[in-house]
Design a protein around this motif. Structure first.
Motif, PDB file in Angstrom:
ATOM      1  N   LEU A 238       0.827  -1.211   0.000  1.00 60.29           N
ATOM      2  CA  LEU A 238       0.000   0.000   0.000  1.00 60.29           C
ATOM      3  C   LEU A 238       0.862   1.263   0.000  1.00 60.29           C
ATOM      4  CD1 LEU A 238      -2.864  -0.977   2.484  1.00 60.29           C
ATOM      5  CD2 LEU A 238      -2.979  -0.812  -0.013  1.00 60.29           C
ATOM      6  N   ALA A 239       1.941   1.255   0.792  1.00 61.61           N
ATOM      7  CA  ALA A 239       2.829   2.423   0.840  1.00 61.61           C
ATOM      8  C   ALA A 239       3.513   2.646  -0.505  1.00 61.61           C
ATOM      9  CB  ALA A 239       3.871   2.244   1.949  1.00 61.61           C
ATOM     10  N   GLY A 240       3.977   1.557  -1.131  1.00 57.18           N
ATOM     11  CA  GLY A 240       4.597   1.680  -2.446  1.00 57.18           C
ATOM     12  C   GLY A 240       3.613   2.182  -3.482  1.00 57.18           C
ATOM     13  N   TRP A 241       2.387   1.673  -3.428  1.00 53.60           N
ATOM     14  CA  TRP A 241       1.339   2.104  -4.365  1.00 53.60           C
ATOM     15  C   TRP A 241       1.045   3.593  -4.214  1.00 53.60           C
ATOM     16  CZ3 TRP A 241      -4.129   2.484  -2.530  1.00 53.60           C
ATOM     17  CH2 TRP A 241      -4.993   2.889  -3.543  1.00 53.60           C
ATOM     18  N   ARG A 242       0.923   4.073  -2.963  1.00 55.57           N
ATOM     19  CA  ARG A 242       0.634   5.492  -2.747  1.00 55.57           C
ATOM     20  C   ARG A 242       1.809   6.371  -3.199  1.00 55.57           C
ATOM     21  NH1 ARG A 242      -4.212   6.831  -2.818  1.00 55.57           N
ATOM     22  NH2 ARG A 242      -3.535   8.826  -1.949  1.00 55.57           N
ATOM     23  N   LEU A 243       3.022   5.911  -2.988  1.00 57.67           N
ATOM     24  CA  LEU A 243       4.191   6.674  -3.414  1.00 57.67           C
ATOM     25  C   LEU A 243       4.233   6.795  -4.932  1.00 57.67           C
ATOM     26  CD1 LEU A 243       6.863   8.039  -2.560  1.00 57.67           C
ATOM     27  CD2 LEU A 243       7.968   5.813  -2.802  1.00 57.67           C
ATOM     28  N   VAL A 244       3.941   5.694  -5.624  1.00 58.62           N
ATOM     29  CA  VAL A 244       3.935   5.711  -7.089  1.00 58.62           C
ATOM     30  C   VAL A 244       2.808   6.607  -7.604  1.00 58.62           C
ATOM     31  CG1 VAL A 244       3.517   4.291  -9.125  1.00 58.62           C
ATOM     32  CG2 VAL A 244       5.065   3.479  -7.337  1.00 58.62           C
TER      33      VAL A 244
ATOM     34  N   ARG B 106       7.892   0.560 -21.623  1.00 58.52           N
ATOM     35  CA  ARG B 106       8.302  -0.392 -20.591  1.00 58.52           C
ATOM     36  C   ARG B 106       9.339   0.180 -19.634  1.00 58.52           C
ATOM     37  NH1 ARG B 106       8.250  -4.592 -24.860  1.00 58.52           N
ATOM     38  NH2 ARG B 106       6.360  -5.832 -24.561  1.00 58.52           N
ATOM     39  N   THR B 107      10.315   0.895 -20.158  1.00 59.56           N
ATOM     40  CA  THR B 107      11.395   1.376 -19.296  1.00 59.56           C
ATOM     41  C   THR B 107      10.873   2.371 -18.266  1.00 59.56           C
ATOM     42  OG1 THR B 107      12.972   1.080 -21.109  1.00 59.56           O
ATOM     43  CG2 THR B 107      13.670   2.427 -19.259  1.00 59.56           C
ATOM     44  N   SER B 108      10.037   3.300 -18.682  1.00 62.91           N
ATOM     45  CA  SER B 108       9.471   4.273 -17.748  1.00 62.91           C
ATOM     46  C   SER B 108       8.525   3.606 -16.755  1.00 62.91           C
ATOM     47  CB  SER B 108       8.734   5.377 -18.514  1.00 62.91           C
ATOM     48  OG  SER B 108       9.643   6.171 -19.258  1.00 62.91           O
ATOM     49  N   ALA B 109       7.770   2.613 -17.217  1.00 62.02           N
ATOM     50  CA  ALA B 109       6.908   1.859 -16.296  1.00 62.02           C
ATOM     51  C   ALA B 109       7.763   1.112 -15.279  1.00 62.02           C
ATOM     52  CB  ALA B 109       6.034   0.885 -17.076  1.00 62.02           C
ATOM     53  N   GLY B 110       8.907   0.594 -15.725  1.00 61.00           N
ATOM     54  CA  GLY B 110       9.830  -0.075 -14.806  1.00 61.00           C
ATOM     55  C   GLY B 110      10.374   0.877 -13.756  1.00 61.00           C
ATOM     56  N   ASP B 111      10.602   2.138 -14.142  1.00 59.22           N
ATOM     57  CA  ASP B 111      11.039   3.140 -13.169  1.00 59.22           C
ATOM     58  C   ASP B 111       9.992   3.335 -12.076  1.00 59.22           C
ATOM     59  OD1 ASP B 111      13.447   3.626 -14.453  1.00 59.22           O
ATOM     60  OD2 ASP B 111      12.669   5.309 -15.620  1.00 59.22           O
ATOM     61  N   LEU B 112       8.731   3.418 -12.480  1.00 57.86           N
ATOM     62  CA  LEU B 112       7.645   3.600 -11.517  1.00 57.86           C
ATOM     63  C   LEU B 112       7.553   2.410 -10.557  1.00 57.86           C
ATOM     64  CD1 LEU B 112       4.644   5.176 -13.481  1.00 57.86           C
ATOM     65  CD2 LEU B 112       5.637   6.024 -11.356  1.00 57.86           C
ATOM     66  N   VAL B 113       7.601   1.210 -11.122  1.00 58.06           N
ATOM     67  CA  VAL B 113       7.516   0.006 -10.284  1.00 58.06           C
ATOM     68  C   VAL B 113       8.690  -0.050  -9.315  1.00 58.06           C
ATOM     69  CG1 VAL B 113       7.606  -2.517 -10.290  1.00 58.06           C
ATOM     70  CG2 VAL B 113       6.183  -1.311 -11.971  1.00 58.06           C
ATOM     71  N   ALA B 114       9.898   0.255  -9.793  1.00 61.99           N
ATOM     72  CA  ALA B 114      11.090   0.203  -8.940  1.00 61.99           C
ATOM     73  C   ALA B 114      10.981   1.170  -7.770  1.00 61.99           C
ATOM     74  CB  ALA B 114      12.342   0.509  -9.767  1.00 61.99           C
ATOM     75  N   LEU B 115      10.386   2.339  -8.002  1.00 63.68           N
ATOM     76  CA  LEU B 115      10.233   3.321  -6.933  1.00 63.68           C
ATOM     77  C   LEU B 115       9.353   2.782  -5.809  1.00 63.68           C
ATOM     78  CD1 LEU B 115      10.622   6.232  -5.846  1.00 63.68           C
ATOM     79  CD2 LEU B 115       8.549   6.859  -7.131  1.00 63.68           C
ATOM     80  N   GLY B 116       8.379   1.942  -6.148  1.00 71.67           N
ATOM     81  CA  GLY B 116       7.425   1.490  -5.147  1.00 71.67           C
ATOM     82  C   GLY B 116       7.809   0.234  -4.396  1.00 71.67           C
ATOM     83  N   ILE B 117       8.989  -0.321  -4.633  1.00 67.54           N
ATOM     84  CA  ILE B 117       9.341  -1.604  -4.017  1.00 67.54           C
ATOM     85  C   ILE B 117       9.975  -1.455  -2.643  1.00 67.54           C
ATOM     86  CG2 ILE B 117      10.840  -3.634  -4.263  1.00 67.54           C
ATOM     87  CD1 ILE B 117      10.418  -3.503  -7.249  1.00 67.54           C
ATOM     88  N   PHE B 118      10.738  -0.383  -2.407  1.00 64.73           N
ATOM     89  CA  PHE B 118      11.551  -0.334  -1.186  1.00 64.73           C
ATOM     90  C   PHE B 118      10.746  -0.319   0.121  1.00 64.73           C
ATOM     91  CE2 PHE B 118      10.942   4.255  -1.749  1.00 64.73           C
ATOM     92  CZ  PHE B 118      10.782   4.692  -0.449  1.00 64.73           C
TER      93      PHE B 118
END
Length: 294
Positions: free
Chosen positions: A38-44, A133-145
């Motif tokens: 949930l925190a990663g989703w809100r950050l993204v 894909r690359t920009s979508a990957g950036d968004l996903v990566a931001l929300g993982i930590f």
């Protein structure tokens, strides 16, 4: 007797209730997954709704697409994490007992497998809706930590995935029988709190770097930079912690007390380190490509 830290008296269960002869419990590990996602989703979502972070003032995904992708990511984490653990760490046991593969509640998840599951899910989703894909990957990566940070803290509370024996003053005396079985250690055995090392490096530090790059350096305007930084950063952090992390029991033998998955002459790499090497290589590739395109 050297200094050590007693393990804190924290139950793995937050609370439990009994209904119709069955006991249902909310565990810290489950809560870590839920809150982390949930925190990663809100950050993204916040990043997607901040026009100044994007090259043309417009995010590559709409909030609705991010919410849809979240479902795919959750499935990728669970299925990939479980199958990765089965294939990377205990293939013989699960091939002999395939019904145990579905017993996720008994534990056994691999971050590297979960990462592959997320990558595959994102690849299929972005192809279906023609999203870069690359920009979508950036968004996903931001929300993982956030999930990494909370998940490692939950590992500590569960007294699992602890480190090798140590005489450092911050060594922790984990209470389980397996943790207290330390060769050549008389009395209480203290171990590296490797879960906390990983929470600090893979979660807090790496997360701070990613947030700084996005909000202060405009990294989303250079597609691939955030994804590459996450992959390389996680790989390097995990590679370092593996030197003090106790390996899975199936890798430890009389001739291989360090539990190295690949070794010769007393030197080698753990399974975790082997799986981190391609992550680091791919991460460096995306960073270099992003910088050349900037």
């Amino acid at each position: 007797m050297y200094a050590l830290i007693p393990f804190p008296d924290i139950s793995p269960e937050i609370f439990s209730i009994s209904l119709f002869g069955m006991t249902f419990a909310l565990r810290w590990y489950a809560l870590a997954y839920i809150v982390g996602i949930l925190a990663g989703w809100r950050l993204v979502l916040r990043a997607a709704r901040t026009p100044r972070l994007w090259r043309d003032g417009q995010a590559v995904m709409t909030p609705q697409q991010i919410e849809d992708l979240l479902t795919w990511v959750i499935l990728g984490v669970i299925l990939g994490g479980r199958l990765g653990y089965v294939l990377f760490y205990q293939p013989a046991i699960y091939l002999a007992n395939p019904s145990q593969i579905l017993r996720v509640w008994e534990g056994g998840m691999s971050f590297h497998g979960g990462a592959l599951g997320v990558i595959l899910a994102a690849f299929v989703y972005t192809a279906r809706y023609k999203i870069p894909r690359t920009s979508a990957g950036d968004l996903v990566a931001l929300g993982i930590f956030p999930g990494l940070l909370l998940g490692r803290l939950a590992n500590f509370i569960n007294a699992e995935l602890w480190g090798r024996p140590t005489d450092l003053p911050w060594g922790v005396a984990f209470p389980t029988q397996a943790a207290q079985y330390c060769a050549d250690v008389a009395g209480i055995c203290a171990r590296h709190p490797s879960q906390l090392y990983e929470a600090a490096l893979e979660g807090a530090l790496l997360g701070a770097v990613l947030v700084w790059l996005v909000w202060r350096r405009g990294a989303f305007k250079t597609p691939g930079l955030i994804m590459g930084t996450f992959l390389a950063g996680y790989g390097i952090a995990r590679f370092m912690v593996e030197f003090v992390r106790q390996p899975d029991a199936q890798f430890v033998t009389g001739g291989n007390p360090l539990g190295l998955a690949l070794h010769a002459g007393g030197y080698g790499l753990t399974m975790g380190q082997l799986l981190c090497l391609p992550m680091i290589a791919v991460g460096v590739f995306f960073i270099l490509r992003a910088r050349r395109a900037a």
